[in-house]
Motif scaffolding. Structure first.
Motif, PDB file in Angstrom:
ATOM      1  N   SER A 100     -16.233 -47.331  -6.615  1.00 10.68           N
ATOM      2  CA  SER A 100     -15.897 -48.472  -5.747  1.00 10.68           C
ATOM      3  C   SER A 100     -15.024 -48.120  -4.553  1.00 10.68           C
ATOM      4  O   SER A 100     -14.760 -48.996  -3.714  1.00 10.68           O
ATOM      5  CB  SER A 100     -15.198 -49.558  -6.579  1.00 10.68           C
ATOM      6  N   SER A 101     -14.579 -46.883  -4.435  1.00 13.66           N
ATOM      7  CA  SER A 101     -13.847 -46.516  -3.215  1.00 13.66           C
ATOM      8  C   SER A 101     -14.735 -46.644  -1.987  1.00 13.66           C
ATOM      9  O   SER A 101     -14.245 -46.781  -0.866  1.00 13.66           O
ATOM     10  CB  SER A 101     -13.283 -45.090  -3.329  1.00 13.66           C
ATOM     11  N   LYS A 123      -7.497 -46.970  -3.248  1.00 20.97           N
ATOM     12  CA  LYS A 123      -8.709 -47.613  -3.741  1.00 20.97           C
ATOM     13  C   LYS A 123      -9.278 -46.744  -4.836  1.00 20.97           C
ATOM     14  O   LYS A 123      -9.522 -45.545  -4.640  1.00 20.97           O
ATOM     15  CB  LYS A 123      -9.750 -47.767  -2.626  1.00 20.97           C
ATOM     16  N   THR A 124      -9.454 -47.312  -5.995  1.00 19.30           N
ATOM     17  CA  THR A 124     -10.013 -46.565  -7.115  1.00 19.30           C
ATOM     18  C   THR A 124     -11.531 -46.705  -7.129  1.00 19.30           C
ATOM     19  O   THR A 124     -12.111 -47.565  -6.464  1.00 19.30           O
ATOM     20  CB  THR A 124      -9.454 -47.060  -8.453  1.00 19.30           C
ATOM     21  N   GLY A 125     -12.156 -45.865  -7.921  1.00 17.49           N
ATOM     22  CA  GLY A 125     -13.597 -45.942  -8.100  1.00 17.49           C
ATOM     23  C   GLY A 125     -13.978 -45.420  -9.471  1.00 17.49           C
ATOM     24  O   GLY A 125     -13.393 -44.446  -9.953  1.00 17.49           O
ATOM     25  N   GLU A 135     -18.989 -41.173 -15.497  1.00 19.95           N
ATOM     26  CA  GLU A 135     -19.166 -39.731 -15.308  1.00 19.95           C
ATOM     27  C   GLU A 135     -18.360 -39.233 -14.118  1.00 19.95           C
ATOM     28  O   GLU A 135     -18.255 -38.029 -13.897  1.00 19.95           O
ATOM     29  CB  GLU A 135     -20.646 -39.411 -15.120  1.00 19.95           C
ATOM     30  N   SER A 136     -17.805 -40.165 -13.365  1.00 20.95           N
ATOM     31  CA  SER A 136     -16.930 -39.817 -12.251  1.00 20.95           C
ATOM     32  C   SER A 136     -15.960 -40.959 -12.013  1.00 20.95           C
ATOM     33  O   SER A 136     -16.337 -42.136 -12.081  1.00 20.95           O
ATOM     34  CB  SER A 136     -17.742 -39.562 -10.980  1.00 20.95           C
ATOM     35  N   VAL A 137     -14.706 -40.605 -11.750  1.00 19.61           N
ATOM     36  CA  VAL A 137     -13.694 -41.591 -11.374  1.00 19.61           C
ATOM     37  C   VAL A 137     -12.908 -41.035 -10.196  1.00 19.61           C
ATOM     38  O   VAL A 137     -12.786 -39.820 -10.037  1.00 19.61           O
ATOM     39  CB  VAL A 137     -12.746 -41.928 -12.549  1.00 19.61           C
ATOM     40  N   ALA A 138     -12.391 -41.939  -9.361  1.00 17.67           N
ATOM     41  CA  ALA A 138     -11.734 -41.485  -8.137  1.00 17.67           C
ATOM     42  C   ALA A 138     -10.545 -42.363  -7.787  1.00 17.67           C
ATOM     43  O   ALA A 138     -10.487 -43.545  -8.147  1.00 17.67           O
ATOM     44  CB  ALA A 138     -12.740 -41.486  -6.984  1.00 17.67           C
ATOM     45  N   PHE A 139      -9.599 -41.748  -7.060  1.00 17.74           N
ATOM     46  CA  PHE A 139      -8.534 -42.485  -6.397  1.00 17.74           C
ATOM     47  C   PHE A 139      -8.455 -41.933  -4.980  1.00 17.74           C
ATOM     48  O   PHE A 139      -8.272 -40.726  -4.774  1.00 17.74           O
ATOM     49  CB  PHE A 139      -7.186 -42.315  -7.095  1.00 17.74           C
ATOM     50  N   VAL A 140      -8.612 -42.819  -4.000  1.00 17.55           N
ATOM     51  CA  VAL A 140      -8.553 -42.448  -2.590  1.00 17.55           C
ATOM     52  C   VAL A 140      -7.454 -43.271  -1.954  1.00 17.55           C
ATOM     53  O   VAL A 140      -7.439 -44.504  -2.090  1.00 17.55           O
ATOM     54  CB  VAL A 140      -9.903 -42.718  -1.891  1.00 17.55           C
ATOM     55  N   GLY A 141      -6.519 -42.617  -1.284  1.00 12.34           N
ATOM     56  CA  GLY A 141      -5.420 -43.371  -0.699  1.00 12.34           C
ATOM     57  C   GLY A 141      -4.511 -42.504   0.126  1.00 12.34           C
ATOM     58  O   GLY A 141      -4.935 -41.482   0.687  1.00 12.34           O
TER      59      GLY A 141
END
Length: 692
Positions: free
Chosen positions: A383-384, A604-606, A612-618
């Motif tokens: 969702s990022s 913004k997390t995702g 199978e994948s997770v993210a934090f963009v900021g």
């Protein structure tokens, strides 16, 4: 006398045979001599961090150049006494030996040598420098023919007329091979004995002087007996030439070979020799220079000093954070982390790390691809990607932070360019606590899927994809939906499949799933998306280079893409404001509280559908960041939280806030300790509400 004979192209009494050859050779020698004069020997390129600390050496020939004054007298005597005792009195060639060899060879006898050190210098310079990239030319440089001898002789005479004897000897010792990648006496002294050329003892100098005749046969590691015999022959020659007292020879010959280690001690020659926190950064810097116009060969041989933008403190702290989150050898789970410094004129890359290390041994958690820079996260950033839909909507006037978005629990959306046979795209929210409708600001914090797919459908895929490119996904969108270059070879069955034969920028024109981030992405480029927002909407390429200087210390210009104002500054500030709630009331708020995190930031997390994948963009202060945890093994599966993070079938898989955000909180807390908070810019009122 011999020089005159060679220039004239006649060699009585063999004028017909040797004379013709000499005429042929004379036509090309001047050109080759010019190459010889202007071809620089390959040197080691050093890559450093922003403080000047070396992080890697790059080379094809390990060479440490030295001057005549920096070469021990023992070494000079050893090489002259074994290779060319008349070196200091001859004019580049040995008339006696050359004439004898010419008569014998031209009359059909066995080819004879008689090469002086000056001739050997010419030969080795041609092989190891001028023609090093041309195997056919190197074969001609080595061939046992009179033509090659005549060419070497004339060039040797030219060299002897313009270069002093001491400099010719030093030049020869700087260019000659000592086996493998070791070239020159400076490198050989270090590689074989851990010393410098000016400190070589008699036994050491004799061993190295003996090696130049045949570096493979007289290699002290692989053929110690032959090397010892050859060394002692050199010592005897030094005695015969009165360079060494006979009384010392017996002691010198009784000395062990004394080489260090089990092979020549040379530094690694690629970025794989860099420290664990610098390998990915190093290879990205090299690739950046190649795209800027330097060839791989220039980089490996140019003797440059490449000062990168890598901050060693930031790099080590972030490396420790990802290793603490996912161990280096954890099966099937990668954790990448990129840090970029925002700016209106450049975006300097400060760190590119992962729990994996850059290398060739998977059992040790190593990978030979740049998983931080490449579109290596095959499952996507989740969702990022809603950042792109929101930015496109704000620019188009379709929505602002206060705009309410329809947000039922589920919906089925009609894809772009649909016809009567097109199925709608079903989307559901993950959870039941979302309001309907929901504001864009609240949606950025809590991340409902239905609201943003609906907004994406309203704005249009061309605008959303263009916004993703503008904000930073330049290389990502040029790859196909597998994260590789599009397949165009008609012999490959995949070339007929749009998922593989099209770039993502084309493939997703009719796919509303894009905003949910289910496509391959570059972790570095996602960090640069944050940097673009934090730079007031100015995109700059992620730059890893501070400066490049050549072997003479002169600056080498590095062409860089121009920065672009890709969205209005007001949109950037408003979007930052909208992203400022993720760590306070949004999807990473719980992890922030657990980490004691209270700083104003954007995030913004995702999370992909199967985790199978997770993210934090900021980003916070002057650090734009992406942290991604994704399956990277041959058998991808659900990522599960825990100590450590692992693959499994946990039924409550990882989320961006619970697994990707913690390394961000950990590393930024350390890096910003004692620093005052920097507030997030206020939103621009012009972008709080829809305008159309």
């Amino acid at each position: 006398m011999l020089a005159g004979i060679l220039v004239a192209g006649t060699m009585a009494p063999v004028a017909i045979g040797a004379g013709v050859l000499s005429n042929q050779v004379s036509d090309s020698v001047d050109t080759i001599s010019a190459d010889l004069a202007h071809a620089d020997p390959p040197l080691v390129t050093t890559v450093t961090d922003r403080n000047g600390g070396a992080i890697a050496t790059l080379y094809s020939q390990y060479r440490v150049p030295v001057t005549a004054a920096q070469i021990a007298t023992t070494m000079k005597a050893a090489i002259v006494d074994i290779e060319d005792r008349r070196f200091y009195t001859e004019g580049g060639v040995d008339p006696q030996g050359m004439l004898r060899a010419a008569v014998n060879n031209s009359s059909g006898g066995n080819v004879q040598g008689a090469s002086t050190i000056t001739q050997q210098y010419v030969k080795n310079y041609l092989i190891n420098v001028v023609d090093r990239g041309n195997k056919n030319a190197q074969a001609q440089d080595r061939e046992d023919s009179l033509a090659r001898k005549l060419r070497e002789a004339k060039m040797a005479v030219q060299v002897s007329q313009t270069v002093s004897k001491d400099d010719v000897l030093a030049d020869y010792l700087n260019v000659v091979e000592f086996s493998g990648t070791v070239y020159g006496i400076g490198a050989a002294a270090q590689a074989y004995f851990g010393t410098t050329a000016d400190k070589l003892t008699v036994p050491q100098a004799a061993l190295l002087a003996g090696m130049v005749n045949n570096p493979s046969v007289y290699n002290p590691y692989s053929h110690p007996d032959q090397a010892l015999k050859r060394r002692n022959v050199v010592i005897d020659s030094m005695v015969t030439a009165h360079s060494l007292p006979a009384a010392y020879a017996a002691t010198a010959k009784a000395t062990p070979l004394g080489v260090v280690g089990t092979h020549p001690q040379t530094p690694p020659s690629t970025c794989m020799g860099a420290a664990p926190d610098a390998g990915f950064f190093c290879t990205y810097a090299v690739n950046y220079l190649e795209k800027a116009g330097l060839t791989a060969d220039q980089i490996d041989t140019g003797g440059y000093v490449v000062k990168t933008t890598m901050d060693p403190h930031v790099s080590q702290v972030t490396k420790d954070a990802v290793d603490g989150n996912v161990p280096t050898t954890q099966d099937g789970v990668a954790n990448t982390f990129a840090v970029i410094q925002p700016g209106s004129s450049q975006h300097q890359v400060l760190a590119m790390v992962a729990n994996r290390n850059y290398g060739t041994d998977p059992a040790q958690g190593e990978t030979s691809t740049d998983i931080v820079a490449d579109a290596s996260n095959k499952f996507g950033a989740g969702s990022s990607f809603k950042i792109f839909t929101t930015a496109a909507a704000m620019v188009a006037g379709k929505a602002g932070l206060n705009t309410p978005l329809p947000n039922p629990m589920s919906n089925c959306f009609t894809p772009p360019n649909a016809n009567q046979y097109t199925h709608c795209y079903p989307v559901s929210n993950d959870g039941t606590s979302y309001p309907d409708p929901i504001t864009v600001a609240n949606g950025l914090a809590t991340s409902p899927n239905v609201a943003f797919v609906g907004l994406e459908s309203q704005v249009g895929m061309p605008a959303v994809l263009d916004m993703a490119r503008k904000l930073g996904l330049r290389n990502t969108l040029a790859t196909n939906d597998a994260g590789n270059p599009p397949i165009t070879d008609p012999g490959n069955a995949l070339s007929k499949n749009p998922q593989y034969n099209q770039p993502q920028s084309t493939y997703f024109q009719n796919l509303l799933s894009f905003t949910l981030g289910n496509s391959p992405v570059s972790p570095l480029e996602m960090a640069n998306v944050s940097a673009t927002l934090m730079s007031g909407g100015t995109w700059c390429a992620p730059n890893p280079i501070l400066s490049v200087t050549d072997r003479d210390g002169k600056p080498v210009p590095v062409q860089q893409p121009a920065c672009e104002q890709v969205i209005p500054q007001g949109v950037a500030a408003t979007l930052e404001s909208g992203l400022s709630q993720d760590t306070t009331i949004g999807t990473s708020a719980s992890a922030a509280r657990n980490a004691g995190w209270t700083r104003p930031d954007i995030g913004k997390t995702g999370t992909t559908q199967q985790s199978e994948s997770v993210a934090f963009v900021g980003g916070v202060d002057n650090f734009a960041v992406s942290s991604m945890v994704f399956a990277d093994g041959p058998h991808p599966a659900e990522i599960c939280p825990g100590t450590p993070v692992h693959l499994g079938n946990c039924g409550h898989g990882a989320f961006g806030g619970t697994v990707a955000a913690p390394p961000y909180f950990s590393s930024m807390s350390t890096l910003l300790a004692g620093q005052p908070d920097i507030p997030i810019p206020p939103p621009d009122p012009a972008y709080l509400d829809a305008r159309s």
